[in-house]
Design a protein around this motif. Structure first.
Motif, mmCIF file in Angstrom:
data_model
loop_
_atom_site.group_PDB
_atom_site.id
_atom_site.type_symbol
_atom_site.label_atom_id
_atom_site.label_comp_id
_atom_site.label_asym_id
_atom_site.label_seq_id
_atom_site.Cartn_x
_atom_site.Cartn_y
_atom_site.Cartn_z
ATOM 1 N N ASN A 142 -24.843 1.083 -12.018
ATOM 2 C CA ASN A 142 -25.402 -0.070 -12.725
ATOM 3 C C ASN A 142 -26.776 -0.481 -12.187
ATOM 4 O OD1 ASN A 142 -24.894 -1.926 -14.890
ATOM 5 N ND2 ASN A 142 -24.597 -3.558 -13.388
ATOM 6 N N LEU A 159 -30.409 -1.102 -14.284
ATOM 7 C CA LEU A 159 -31.007 -2.433 -14.394
ATOM 8 C C LEU A 159 -32.234 -2.614 -13.505
ATOM 9 C CD1 LEU A 159 -27.902 -4.822 -14.679
ATOM 10 C CD2 LEU A 159 -29.004 -3.379 -16.393
ATOM 11 N N THR A 197 -22.848 -6.849 -9.700
ATOM 12 C CA THR A 197 -21.879 -5.939 -10.307
ATOM 13 C C THR A 197 -20.496 -6.146 -9.705
ATOM 14 O OG1 THR A 197 -23.592 -4.274 -10.734
ATOM 15 C CG2 THR A 197 -21.305 -3.509 -10.719
ATOM 16 N N PRO A 226 -19.328 -4.192 -15.493
ATOM 17 C CA PRO A 226 -20.444 -3.988 -16.423
ATOM 18 C C PRO A 226 -20.326 -2.618 -17.086
ATOM 19 C CG PRO A 226 -21.227 -4.996 -14.414
ATOM 20 C CD PRO A 226 -19.794 -4.628 -14.169
ATOM 21 N N ASN A 266 -25.348 -1.061 -20.185
ATOM 22 C CA ASN A 266 -26.447 -1.251 -19.231
ATOM 23 C C ASN A 266 -27.678 -0.438 -19.655
ATOM 24 O OD1 ASN A 266 -25.346 1.263 -18.568
ATOM 25 N ND2 ASN A 266 -24.551 0.595 -16.593
ATOM 26 N N THR A 308 -31.396 -1.958 -20.713
ATOM 27 C CA THR A 308 -32.655 -1.509 -20.118
ATOM 28 C C THR A 308 -33.611 -0.905 -21.140
ATOM 29 O OG1 THR A 308 -31.592 -1.106 -17.986
ATOM 30 C CG2 THR A 308 -33.673 0.035 -18.405
ATOM 31 N N TRP A 342 -36.207 -8.979 -18.250
ATOM 32 C CA TRP A 342 -34.801 -8.892 -17.834
ATOM 33 C C TRP A 342 -34.151 -10.268 -17.835
ATOM 34 C CZ3 TRP A 342 -33.313 -11.602 -13.542
ATOM 35 C CH2 TRP A 342 -34.247 -11.863 -12.536
ATOM 36 N N THR A 378 -26.072 -9.525 -14.380
ATOM 37 C CA THR A 378 -25.761 -8.158 -14.794
ATOM 38 C C THR A 378 -25.541 -8.100 -16.298
ATOM 39 O OG1 THR A 378 -24.312 -6.250 -14.430
ATOM 40 C CG2 THR A 378 -23.278 -8.416 -14.420
ATOM 41 N N SER A 379 -25.626 -6.912 -16.833
ATOM 42 C CA SER A 379 -25.416 -6.706 -18.265
ATOM 43 C C SER A 379 -23.946 -6.900 -18.612
ATOM 44 C CB SER A 379 -25.888 -5.300 -18.663
ATOM 45 O OG SER A 379 -25.290 -4.317 -17.839
#
Length: 438
Positions: free
Chosen positions: A35, A39, A53, A76, A81, A85, A96, A304-305
């Motif tokens: 991850n 990112l 994460t 995530p 992810n 990005t 971001w 985080t995503s």
């Protein structure tokens, strides 16, 4: 334990749940390191993303364990992810910080759906043959992930000309994975208890002379977490090219992938383990999806995503996990990983890849429940199974399966056999594909 998780009722024990949690954690622990590799390309501190994460994953797992009491772990999502990005930040032009705000909004949308009356009808609306197809498709998908992670399958070419090929299987990680696959396969054939976790440990040890298993102690700096925690920004979300339409596309894309990846994973893995009830539903499955939505919202705040339910949960289920206790074990291990990140990195990807491949063997059994002589079932089922690994997306497989199923039934004069929700979902997928293609 019995009162909270109903172990006897679900045919499990504390030892099975702990073992299942360990296996699931090791199978999905690669996300701790993968991850940040995605990112951090947007300018985020990789160590901070690593901590985010672990924290977001722990929250998602523990919520799932207590709220739904099912053996599914969260973290995530892979693919999500990459979308964060390359599509949202690089393609659409968001920072971001804005990307995290978009993840937050998609999580809120998911949450609203899960607290609405539609939540109990979502999984129930999926026809039984498509549930079996989802199970088989996830099996191929997770095996594909294992093969790619190990370097047994590699890509070559550029852009639209990227193809897959066989990697250098006589050395390095691919060779270690094949050795681990043989060890794990033999243990399973010999019906050894805990075959998958033993295989992971054995492969990790064998990886030492390969130079793939290593330990480099270093101190953790938790202060870096402040660089991304709570940094999501809602300012200027419609200022990018495309304005509100671009923002809508990003939010809906995150929402659909998270929602249907989770639904597909829950149904597919549960169907393969005979965890569905007589109506083809996963008891407490709606609560597991609600936990996923909450984890996504919290995860975006952490930095985080999108957090989603992991198909690697099937490795723990294959070891006998049947309750939320295993999910909580995974959550605890993610918390420990925050303090022991260097140690968590000891297990190489080549040691967990065999487990993913073996799970593919288990889950492909779902294909046997499909009536392949009936083209009304066979075609949507095949597209569901094939599109998942070929597009690296569970939700795409579900989308193609639903849309094809609806169109065939309409053209055959059997439109009333398709639940209204299937039509709604199909239309949403079609709109998403149109928007993505603009």
């Amino acid at each position: 334990m019995e009162k909270i998780f109903k172990l006897k009722e679900k045919g499990s024990t504390v030892s099975k749940e702990i073992l299942g949690g360990l296996v699931t954690f090791f199978a999905m622990s690669y996300i701790i390191f993968v991850n940040p590799s995605f990112l951090s390309q947007t300018g985020m501190n990789p160590l901070a993303v690593m901590l985010a994460t672990c924290i977001a994953s722990a929250i998602g797992c523990i919520l799932t364990g207590f709220m739904a009491n099912v053996p599914f772990a969260q973290a995530p999502g892979m693919g999500l992810n990459a979308f964060f990005t390359y599509s949202v930040c690089f393609g659409m032009g968001y920072s971001w910080q804005q990307g995290l705000a978009i993840v937050f909004l998609s999580g809120i949308l998911f949450f609203v759906l899960m607290v609405s009356p539609l939540r109990s009808k979502l999984i129930a609306s999926i026809p039984s043959f498509l549930k079996s197809a989802v199970s088989a498709g996830i099996g191929l998908f997770i095996a594909f992930i294992g093969l790619i992670n190990a370097g047994i399958v590699v890509g070559y070419g550029e852009g639209v000309g990227v193809y897959t090929d066989l990697g250098a299987i006589t050395r390095g990680a691919p060779l270690l994975t094949l050795i681990g696959l043989i060890i794990t396969s033999l243990l399973l054939v010999w019906r050894v208890k805990g075959a998958i976790i033993i295989g992971i440990i054995a492969t990790t040890v064998i990886g030492i002379p390969f130079g793939l298993t290593s330990y480099s102690p270093s101190a953790m700096d938790f202060s870096v977490f402040g660089e991304i925690f709570g940094k999501l920004s809602f300012v200027g979300l419609t200022a990018v090219e495309g304005g509100a339409l671009t923002l809508f596309t990003a939010i809906i894309s995150f929402f659909i992938v998270d929602c249907f990846d989770t639904a597909g994973t829950l149904v597919g893995c549960a169907a393969n383990a005979d965890m569905l009830n007589d109506k083809g539903e996963l008891p407490q499955g709606d609560k597991a999806m609600l936990a996923d939505a909450i984890a996504t919202v919290i995860g975006s705040v952490c930095g985080t995503s999108t957090v989603t339910t992991y198909v690697e949960s099937s490795t723990g289920i294959a070891e006998g996990a049947r309750t939320g206790l295993s999910s909580i074990i995974v959550g605890i291990l993610f918390i420990l990983a925050c303090f022991l990140l260097p140690i968590a990195g000891i297990v190489p990807g080549a040691a967990t890849a065999p487990a993913l491949i073996i799970v593919g063997v288990y889950m492909l059994a779902g294909a046997a429940k499909i009536n392949w002589t009936d083209m009304e079932e066979a075609i949507p089922a095949f597209l569901t199974i094939a599109v998942m690994p070929f597009t690296y997306s569970i939700s795409n497989g579900i989308g193609f399966g639903f849309i094809t199923h609806a169109i065939i039934k309409i053209c055959r004069g059997k439109a009333n056999e398709v639940p209204v929700l299937i039509y709604i979902i199909s239309v949403v997928f079609i709109i998403m594909y149109i928007l993505i293609g603009l």
